[in-house]
Design a protein around this motif. Structure first.
Motif, PDB file in Angstrom:
ATOM      1  N   GLY A 131       0.186   2.016  -5.519  1.00 53.96           N
ATOM      2  CA  GLY A 131       1.202   3.009  -5.433  1.00 53.96           C
ATOM      3  C   GLY A 131       1.257   3.859  -7.024  1.00 53.96           C
ATOM      4  O   GLY A 131       0.651   4.137  -7.130  1.00 53.96           O
ATOM      5  N   SER A 132       2.562   4.108  -7.456  1.00 54.15           N
ATOM      6  CA  SER A 132       2.652   4.932  -8.205  1.00 54.15           C
ATOM      7  C   SER A 132       3.031   3.686  -9.374  1.00 54.15           C
ATOM      8  O   SER A 132       2.901   2.703  -9.616  1.00 54.15           O
ATOM      9  CB  SER A 132       4.406   5.303  -8.300  1.00 54.15           C
ATOM     10  OG  SER A 132       5.297   4.721  -7.731  1.00 54.15           O
ATOM     11  N   CYS A 152      -4.854   9.504  -5.102  1.00 51.79           N
ATOM     12  CA  CYS A 152      -5.185   9.183  -6.839  1.00 51.79           C
ATOM     13  C   CYS A 152      -5.955   9.636  -7.766  1.00 51.79           C
ATOM     14  O   CYS A 152      -5.608   9.845  -8.064  1.00 51.79           O
ATOM     15  CB  CYS A 152      -4.738   7.789  -6.917  1.00 51.79           C
ATOM     16  SG  CYS A 152      -6.006   6.815  -5.808  1.00 51.79           S
ATOM     17  N   SER A 187       1.011  -0.658   0.277  1.00 56.25           N
ATOM     18  CA  SER A 187       0.291  -0.060  -0.227  1.00 56.25           C
ATOM     19  C   SER A 187       0.849   1.343  -0.085  1.00 56.25           C
ATOM     20  O   SER A 187       1.893   0.849   0.546  1.00 56.25           O
ATOM     21  CB  SER A 187      -1.186   0.158   1.408  1.00 56.25           C
ATOM     22  OG  SER A 187      -0.411  -0.020   2.375  1.00 56.25           O
ATOM     23  N   GLU A 213       1.535  12.719 -13.672  1.00 58.71           N
ATOM     24  CA  GLU A 213       1.268  12.976 -12.124  1.00 58.71           C
ATOM     25  C   GLU A 213       2.238  13.325 -10.896  1.00 58.71           C
ATOM     26  O   GLU A 213       3.387  12.965 -10.869  1.00 58.71           O
ATOM     27  CB  GLU A 213       0.801  11.178 -11.844  1.00 58.71           C
ATOM     28  CG  GLU A 213      -0.399  11.690 -10.344  1.00 58.71           C
ATOM     29  CD  GLU A 213      -0.485  10.381  -9.420  1.00 58.71           C
ATOM     30  OE1 GLU A 213       0.962   9.639  -9.394  1.00 58.71           O
ATOM     31  OE2 GLU A 213      -0.981  10.338  -8.890  1.00 58.71           O
ATOM     32  N   LEU A 251      -2.348   1.806  -9.364  1.00 62.30           N
ATOM     33  CA  LEU A 251      -1.582   3.280  -9.675  1.00 62.30           C
ATOM     34  C   LEU A 251      -1.526   4.695  -9.675  1.00 62.30           C
ATOM     35  O   LEU A 251      -2.850   5.467  -9.707  1.00 62.30           O
ATOM     36  CB  LEU A 251      -0.754   2.435 -10.889  1.00 62.30           C
ATOM     37  CG  LEU A 251      -0.287   0.492 -10.860  1.00 62.30           C
ATOM     38  CD1 LEU A 251       0.592   0.062 -11.776  1.00 62.30           C
ATOM     39  CD2 LEU A 251       0.656   0.273 -10.141  1.00 62.30           C
ATOM     40  N   LYS A 261       2.610  -4.958   3.740  1.00 59.45           N
ATOM     41  CA  LYS A 261       3.561  -4.164   3.395  1.00 59.45           C
ATOM     42  C   LYS A 261       3.220  -3.086   2.876  1.00 59.45           C
ATOM     43  O   LYS A 261       2.834  -2.101   2.266  1.00 59.45           O
ATOM     44  CB  LYS A 261       4.511  -4.853   2.118  1.00 59.45           C
ATOM     45  CG  LYS A 261       5.471  -3.373   2.487  1.00 59.45           C
ATOM     46  CD  LYS A 261       6.666  -4.218   1.080  1.00 59.45           C
ATOM     47  CE  LYS A 261       6.740  -1.760   0.568  1.00 59.45           C
ATOM     48  NZ  LYS A 261       6.723  -1.090   1.912  1.00 59.45           N
ATOM     49  N   PHE A 295     -13.388   0.372  -7.606  1.00 54.78           N
ATOM     50  CA  PHE A 295     -12.450   1.167  -7.528  1.00 54.78           C
ATOM     51  C   PHE A 295     -10.951   0.832  -8.195  1.00 54.78           C
ATOM     52  O   PHE A 295     -10.098   0.127  -8.179  1.00 54.78           O
ATOM     53  CB  PHE A 295     -12.264   1.995  -6.444  1.00 54.78           C
ATOM     54  CG  PHE A 295     -10.657   3.147  -6.550  1.00 54.78           C
ATOM     55  CD1 PHE A 295     -12.011   4.041  -6.258  1.00 54.78           C
ATOM     56  CD2 PHE A 295      -9.331   3.004  -6.620  1.00 54.78           C
ATOM     57  CE1 PHE A 295     -10.720   5.291  -5.957  1.00 54.78           C
ATOM     58  CE2 PHE A 295      -8.738   3.569  -6.494  1.00 54.78           C
ATOM     59  CZ  PHE A 295      -9.425   5.117  -6.515  1.00 54.78           C
TER      60      PHE A 295
HETATM   61  P1  NAD Z   1       5.232   4.086  -4.434  1.00 54.69           P
HETATM   62  O1  NAD Z   1       4.903   3.970  -5.879  1.00 54.69           O
HETATM   63  O2  NAD Z   1       6.103   5.154  -3.800  1.00 54.69           O
HETATM   64  O3  NAD Z   1       5.188   3.230  -3.506  1.00 54.69           O
HETATM   65  C1  NAD Z   1       3.734   2.784  -3.081  1.00 54.69           C
HETATM   66  C2  NAD Z   1       4.187   0.972  -2.368  1.00 54.69           C
HETATM   67  O4  NAD Z   1       5.064   0.166  -2.768  1.00 54.69           O
HETATM   68  C3  NAD Z   1       5.391   1.515  -0.998  1.00 54.69           C
HETATM   69  O5  NAD Z   1       5.188   0.550  -0.072  1.00 54.69           O
HETATM   70  C4  NAD Z   1       6.659   0.633  -1.408  1.00 54.69           C
HETATM   71  O6  NAD Z   1       7.848   0.820  -0.586  1.00 54.69           O
HETATM   72  C5  NAD Z   1       6.521  -0.009  -2.512  1.00 54.69           C
HETATM   73  N1  NAD Z   1       6.739  -0.492  -3.401  1.00 54.69           N
HETATM   74  C6  NAD Z   1       8.066   0.699  -4.698  1.00 54.69           C
HETATM   75  N2  NAD Z   1       8.809  -0.338  -4.943  1.00 54.69           N
HETATM   76  C7  NAD Z   1       8.286  -1.364  -5.321  1.00 54.69           C
HETATM   77  C8  NAD Z   1       8.712  -2.113  -5.439  1.00 54.69           C
HETATM   78  N3  NAD Z   1       9.770  -2.085  -6.772  1.00 54.69           N
HETATM   79  N4  NAD Z   1       8.881  -3.703  -5.355  1.00 54.69           N
HETATM   80  C9  NAD Z   1       7.973  -3.265  -4.278  1.00 54.69           C
HETATM   81  N5  NAD Z   1       6.938  -2.991  -3.613  1.00 54.69           N
HETATM   82  C10 NAD Z   1       7.425  -1.002  -4.144  1.00 54.69           C
HETATM   83  O7  NAD Z   1       3.830   5.329  -4.154  1.00 54.69           O
HETATM   84  P2  NAD Z   1       3.783   6.508  -3.075  1.00 54.69           P
HETATM   85  O8  NAD Z   1       4.038   7.618  -3.212  1.00 54.69           O
HETATM   86  O9  NAD Z   1       3.587   6.194  -1.334  1.00 54.69           O
HETATM   87  O10 NAD Z   1       2.125   6.793  -3.320  1.00 54.69           O
HETATM   88  C11 NAD Z   1       1.187   7.482  -3.751  1.00 54.69           C
HETATM   89  C12 NAD Z   1       1.627   7.116  -5.819  1.00 54.69           C
HETATM   90  O11 NAD Z   1       0.363   5.500  -5.451  1.00 54.69           O
HETATM   91  C13 NAD Z   1       0.705   7.764  -6.797  1.00 54.69           C
HETATM   92  O12 NAD Z   1       1.370   7.098  -7.557  1.00 54.69           O
HETATM   93  C14 NAD Z   1      -1.078   7.720  -6.550  1.00 54.69           C
HETATM   94  O13 NAD Z   1      -1.248   7.626  -8.119  1.00 54.69           O
HETATM   95  C15 NAD Z   1      -0.588   6.095  -6.008  1.00 54.69           C
HETATM   96  N6  NAD Z   1      -1.530   5.585  -5.621  1.00 54.69           N
HETATM   97  C16 NAD Z   1      -2.961   4.754  -6.346  1.00 54.69           C
HETATM   98  C17 NAD Z   1      -4.078   4.670  -5.891  1.00 54.69           C
HETATM   99  C18 NAD Z   1      -5.161   4.108  -6.789  1.00 54.69           C
HETATM  100  O14 NAD Z   1      -6.297   3.427  -6.399  1.00 54.69           O
HETATM  101  N7  NAD Z   1      -4.882   3.717  -7.965  1.00 54.69           N
HETATM  102  C19 NAD Z   1      -4.521   4.123  -4.608  1.00 54.69           C
HETATM  103  C20 NAD Z   1      -3.670   5.449  -3.612  1.00 54.69           C
HETATM  104  C21 NAD Z   1      -2.351   5.880  -4.209  1.00 54.69           C
END
Ligand code: NAD
Length: 499
Positions: free
Chosen positions: A231-232, A287, A148, A386, A254, A174, A455
C-alpha cells in the motif's frame, strides 16, 4: 455478466452480498454491487488463534505435498479466470484485459510455487573443524498476515499466499476495504481447492474484512510472524515500526515514483508505446505507473508533441468495452488528490496539458479523468510525491549524469527504465552507480513485471521483495546446523578450553 453473475459463476450465493455493514461500489458507475460483513476485533482474534493452530499442523506436512494444494488452487483459478477477471474489473475499474491478466498472474505464481515446493534448498557449508559438517535448514516461519491495496485486489494475495503455503505458513488476508468481493471469491476458490486436497488444516487461509483500525490488532499481534503489507508509504510508516517493535518480520511493498529516461539514441516509437502504457494504463493506478519522464533535450521537441498526440487519441470509458484504454479512478478521493496534485504542479511552474473530469453526464457517480502531462522546468516538490492518478511530469536533461541524478532524487525507489540504444548507457543504468530502484529496465517501460523476478523497491518503497527469485526465503526461518561426527570437541577459531 454483472457482479452477481460473476459471483454465482464463481460458486457463491449472491444473496450473501445483500446485507452487511460494508458497501462495495463499482468505480465504473459508482453503483453498489454488494454488501459484506466486516470482522470485529473479537472475530479477528479468533481467526488469528485458528491460523496459529493451523500452523502446528501445516508445518509438518512435506513441502511437495503442500505444493499439491497450490497446484489445485491454480487449477481453480484457471477454470474461473473469466469470472474472477471480470469481477476484478467490476470492483476495481481496471480494463477487462488487465483484470484477466491479474488472474493469469495468480495462476503463474501458483505454477512457480508448485515447482518451488521441491526446491526450498539450503546450503551445505565447509566447516573449519575436522569431522564436522555445516548446513542451512529452511523451516516454516508461522502465520503470515497479508495486507493488500485496492489496485491489485487479488494478485498480491496470490504472490504471498502461494509462496507462504508451500513454505508451510497459514495466511490471514486483509484486502483493501474497497475490494472485498474479489477477496471473498478468491478465498472461496481456495476452499474448493482445499476440499479437493483433503488435508489442509482448518484456518490455513482466512480473510479479515476490516478497516485499518481493526487490522491494527493483526499488525500488533505476536502470533503473526510476518506482515506482508502492500500500500502507500503512509501505511508502511505505521505498519513497519509497529511490527518492528514486537520483533516480527515485514515485507513492505509501498509507493513508487517511477521514471523513464529517454536518451537521444532511443527507438522513439518503442519509447512512446512504453511511456503510454506506463503513464495512462490502469488510469495511472499501478505502483509501477510511469510518473516522471526525463527526456534528452535533442529529442524533446519530437517526443513530447508525439506523446501529446497519442494522449489525445486515447479512448477513455467503460473498462469492460473493447477499445477503451483508460478506465475510471477508484473513487472521488482519488479524483480530489489528482486535482490537488495538478493545482500544486501549476503553482510550481508546471505547464499542464489534459487533466480534468470527463464523462460526467454518462457516469455522474464515477470519476473518469483526462490523463495529464505536466512539463516541468525542474523536479519541484510535487514531483517528489506519488499522486495515485494519471499525471506524467516531463523534464529535460542535457547530460546523462544529470538524468541519473534526476531519476534517483526522489524518496521512492520502486521502478525505473531507460530507452537507449547506447550499450554504455544501458549498462550504466543497471549498474551500482545507475538507477537506485528495485526494478531497472532497459527498452521496456516501468510497469508490467513478470512473476519470475523478485518484485519490490528501495527507500520509501519499503525494501520488501515478493514473488519470484528467492523471495520465498522471507516466508521461512533459517537455522544453521553444525554436526560433529567425531569423538573430539574442537572449538571454532582454535580456542582452547580444557581442564
Ligand atoms: P493504502 O495505503 O491506502 O491501503 C493499503 C492497504 O493497507 C489497505 O488494505 C488498507 O486498509 C491498509 N491499511 C492502511 N493503513 C493501515 C494501517 N495503519 N494498519 C493496517 N492496515 C492499513 O493504499 P491503497 O490506496 O489501497 O493503494 C495504493 C498505494 O499502494 C499506492 O501508494 C501504491 O503505490 C501502493 N502499492 C504498492 C505496491 C508495491 O508492490 N510496492 C503494489 C500495489 C500498490
Amino acid at each position: 455478466m454483472n457482479a452477481n453473475d460473476c459471483l454465482k459463476s464463481l460458486g457463491l450465493d449472491a444473496k450473501q452480498f445483500e446485507t452487511g455493514d460494508l458497501e462495495v461500489k463499482s468505480p465504473i458507475d459508482g453503483e453498489v454491487i454488494g454488501r459484506v460483513q466486516q470482522d470485529t476485533a473479537e472475530t479477528l482474534d479468533k481467526k488469528i488463534a485458528k491460523a496459529a493452530a493451523a500452523f502446528e499442523v501445516w508445518k509438518s506436512v512435506p513441502a511437495p505435498e503442500r505444493g499439491e494444494l497450490v497446484r489445485l488452487l491454480g487449477e481453480e483459478l484457471r477454470t474461473h479466470k473469466a469470472a474472477l477477471g471480470r469481477l476484478v474489473t467490476l470492483e476495481n475499474g481496471k480494463l477487462l484485459q488487465e483484470g484477466l491478466g491479474e488472474v493469469q498472474e495468480m495462476i503463474d505464481i501458483c505454477d512457480f510455487a508448485v515447482g518451488l515446493s521441491r526446491q526450498l534448498y539450503g546450503l551445505t557449508i565447509q566447516s573449519e573443524r575436522a569431522g564436522h559438517t555445516m548446513r542451512e535448514n529452511w523451516h516454516p516461519l508461522g502465520v503470515v498476515g497479508v495486507i493488500s491495496a485496492f489496485n491489485f485486489p487479488v494478485a498480491v494475495w496470490a504472490w504471498n499466499a502461494a509462496l507462504a503455503f508451500v513454505c508451510g505458513d497459514p495466511v490471514i488476508w486483509k484486502p483493501s476495504d474497497k475490494t472485498p468481493l474479489t477477496a471473498i471469491a478468491t478465498q472461496h476458490l481456495f476452499e474448493v481447492a482445499a476440499k479437493k486436497f483433503g488435508k489442509a488444516p482448518d484456518g490455513l487461509s482466512q480473510l479479515a474484512i476490516c478497516g485499518r483500525k481493526i487490522a491494527a490488532a493483526m499488525v500488533e499481534d505476536k502470533r503473526v510472524a510476518l506482515i506482508s503489507a502492500t500500500g502507500s508509504t503512509a501505511m508502511g510508516r505505521i505498519v513497519g515500526p509497529t511490527v518492528a517493535k514486537r520483533f516480527g518480520s515485514t515485507i513492505l511493498e509501498l509507493g513508487g515514483n517511477n521514471a523513464i529516461i529517454v536518451a537521444p539514441t532511443a527507438d522513439l516509437d518503442l519509447a512512446l508505446r512504453g511511456i503510454l502504457f506506463g503513464a495512462v494504463g490502469t488510469c495511472g493506478q499501478r505502483c509501477t505507473s510511469t510518473r516522471r519522464l526525463v527526456v534528452h533535450e535533442d529529442i524533446y521537441g519530437t517526443l513530447v508533441p508525439d506523446l501529446k498526440k497519442a494522449y489525445a487519441s486515447i479512448t477513455i470509458g467503460n473498462p469492460l468495452e473493447d477499445g477503451v484504454l483508460v478506465g475510471p479512478l477508484i473513487d472521488e478521493g482519488a479524483f480530489v488528490d489528482m486535482e490537488a496534485g495538478l493545482k500544486q504542479a501549476a503553482s510550481e511552474g508546471g505547464e499542464i496539458t489534459g487533466g480534468g473530469r470527463v464523462l460526467k453526464n454518462e457516469f455522474p457517480n464515477a470519476y473518469y479523468v483526462n490523463p495529464a502531462i505536466v512539463e516541468m522546468e525542474k523536479q519541484s516538490d510535487i514531483v517528489h510525491n506519488e499522486t495515485f492518478a494519471p499525471i506524467l511530469y516531463i523534464m529535460k536533461y542535457k547530460n546523462f549524469e544529470d538524468a541519473i541524478a534526476i531519476q534517483n532524487a526522489v524518496p521512492q525507489g520502486l521502478s525505473s527504465a531507460i530507452f537507449t540504444n547506447d550499450v554504455r548507457e544501458a549498462e550504466r543504468f543497471t549498474s551500482a552507480t545507475g538507477s537506485d530502484c528495485g526494478i531497472a529496465n532497459v527498452n521496456i517501460g516501468t510497469s508490467g513485471a513478470e512473476i519470475g523476478g523478485a518484485f519490490g523497491g528501495e527507500k520509501e518503497t519499503g525494501g520488501g521483495r515478493e514473488s519470484g527469485s528467492d523471495s520465498w526465503k522471507a516466508y521461512m526461518r533459517r537455522s544453521t546446523s553444525t554436526v560433529n561426527y567425531t569423538s573430539d570437541l574442537p572449538l571454532a577459531q582454535g580456542i582452547k578450553f580444557e581442564t
